[in-house]
Design an enzyme around this catalytic site. Sequence first.
Site, mmCIF file in Angstrom:
data_model
loop_
_atom_site.group_PDB
_atom_site.id
_atom_site.type_symbol
_atom_site.label_atom_id
_atom_site.label_comp_id
_atom_site.label_asym_id
_atom_site.label_seq_id
_atom_site.Cartn_x
_atom_site.Cartn_y
_atom_site.Cartn_z
ATOM 1 N N SER A 1 8.154 1.048 -9.213
ATOM 2 C CA SER A 1 8.734 0.004 -8.373
ATOM 3 C C SER A 1 9.699 0.508 -7.314
ATOM 4 C CB SER A 1 9.441 -1.035 -9.250
ATOM 5 O OG SER A 1 10.485 -0.436 -9.995
ATOM 6 N N HIS B 1 3.399 -4.105 -10.146
ATOM 7 C CA HIS B 1 3.273 -3.926 -8.699
ATOM 8 C C HIS B 1 1.863 -3.521 -8.270
ATOM 9 C CE1 HIS B 1 7.612 -4.332 -7.911
ATOM 10 N NE2 HIS B 1 7.741 -3.792 -9.107
ATOM 11 N N LYS C 1 4.914 -11.626 -8.234
ATOM 12 C CA LYS C 1 4.795 -10.692 -7.097
ATOM 13 C C LYS C 1 3.546 -11.047 -6.305
ATOM 14 C CE LYS C 1 7.541 -7.226 -9.493
ATOM 15 N NZ LYS C 1 7.841 -8.061 -10.699
#
Length: 386
Positions: free
Chosen positions: A176, A204, A236
């Site tokens: 990240s 991610h 996300k």
Amino acid sequence: MWNKLESRLKQRQAQDLIRQRLTLESGQDTEVSVNATHYVNFSSNDYLGLASHPKMAETMISAVKRYGPGSGASHLVVGHSKEHNLLEEELAEFVGTERAVLFSSGFMANYGVLTSLFDRKDLLVQDKLNHASLIDGGRASEAKMLRYAHNDLNSLQRQLKHQVDTKIIVTDGVFSMDGDLAPLPEILSLAESSQSQLMVDDAHGFGVLGESGKGSLEYFELEQGRVDIYMATLGKAIGGYGAFVAGKSTLIEALIQFARSYIYTTAIPPVVAAVNREGLRLVQSEPELRQNLQDNIQYFKQLAEEARLPLMPSDTAIQPLMVKKSDAAIRISQSLRDRGLLVVAIRPPTVPENTARLRITLTANHTKAHIEQLIEAIKDNIQVIP
């Protein structure tokens, strides 16, 4: 107690490590408002721009009329709705596992896995740059935890020589703060040869990487079934909120029965589950969003290379600009903000000492003009970098 806390806060202030919260007055998007000032946002994890997608808003409005704003209880009492159930089934089908289970956050998912499934006869082997939720979960686990040098296969292999009942390798898919990927094919080979299991945190990567957005495993053309525990978040690329763990039915049932961070917390509202379902549909029905993101990543990297900016190696939406010193990172971040660009400075303890950086994140909704504006502003501040 209060004197001790005051002392700790003053020490952090003296080291330029005090964090400040920004209060947004707009929705999450590539352009936001803070304190009545307009900014182009390069600090969001909303990689595909789904948090501002009109279909997400339409879904929420419709769902809140049916379910109301809250869930009312934990999943194991009366908080588990049809929307939760359908989302779990759709996530499992999408990533190709037997089952999936929802958690209220990625932190709670990782903490729940590592504290409920392993005992003192087991060994957790973690990458040193894993997310804080994995590290904290490992520390709280009854299992012994060892850490290997970042993406260092030799270091990992040495840690796996320990003889224990169960060994599990734990790694981020995309890291990240660095934006680089774990070498999952090689890690999988080591796991299989050492009779270890593998857990991947793909917060991610999920929704972004791979031909159909299934994440880091698809990116490397790996079968989902080769990973024992797969975790990803929904706040996300999906544009919603929450997280899930996917894997074999036995794994999921064990988490439902034993993971305290699942059992003893209120379920995410059904309306949020409905929005997550819409986000998952959009990931599958609008592949052009992933292509837009990839185009923006390549354009940014091209301009950064031409400007000789000290980017860290990354092919993902996370493009860190290494600054090293915390005070310099703060100064550059503030200078960019003065020019209408929101790029947050990341400093210790989030990252190791002397590795402060600007964590630039790109989204599908950024325009070439946005990227060009950012590159020009950074070039004007490059002398600040030691």
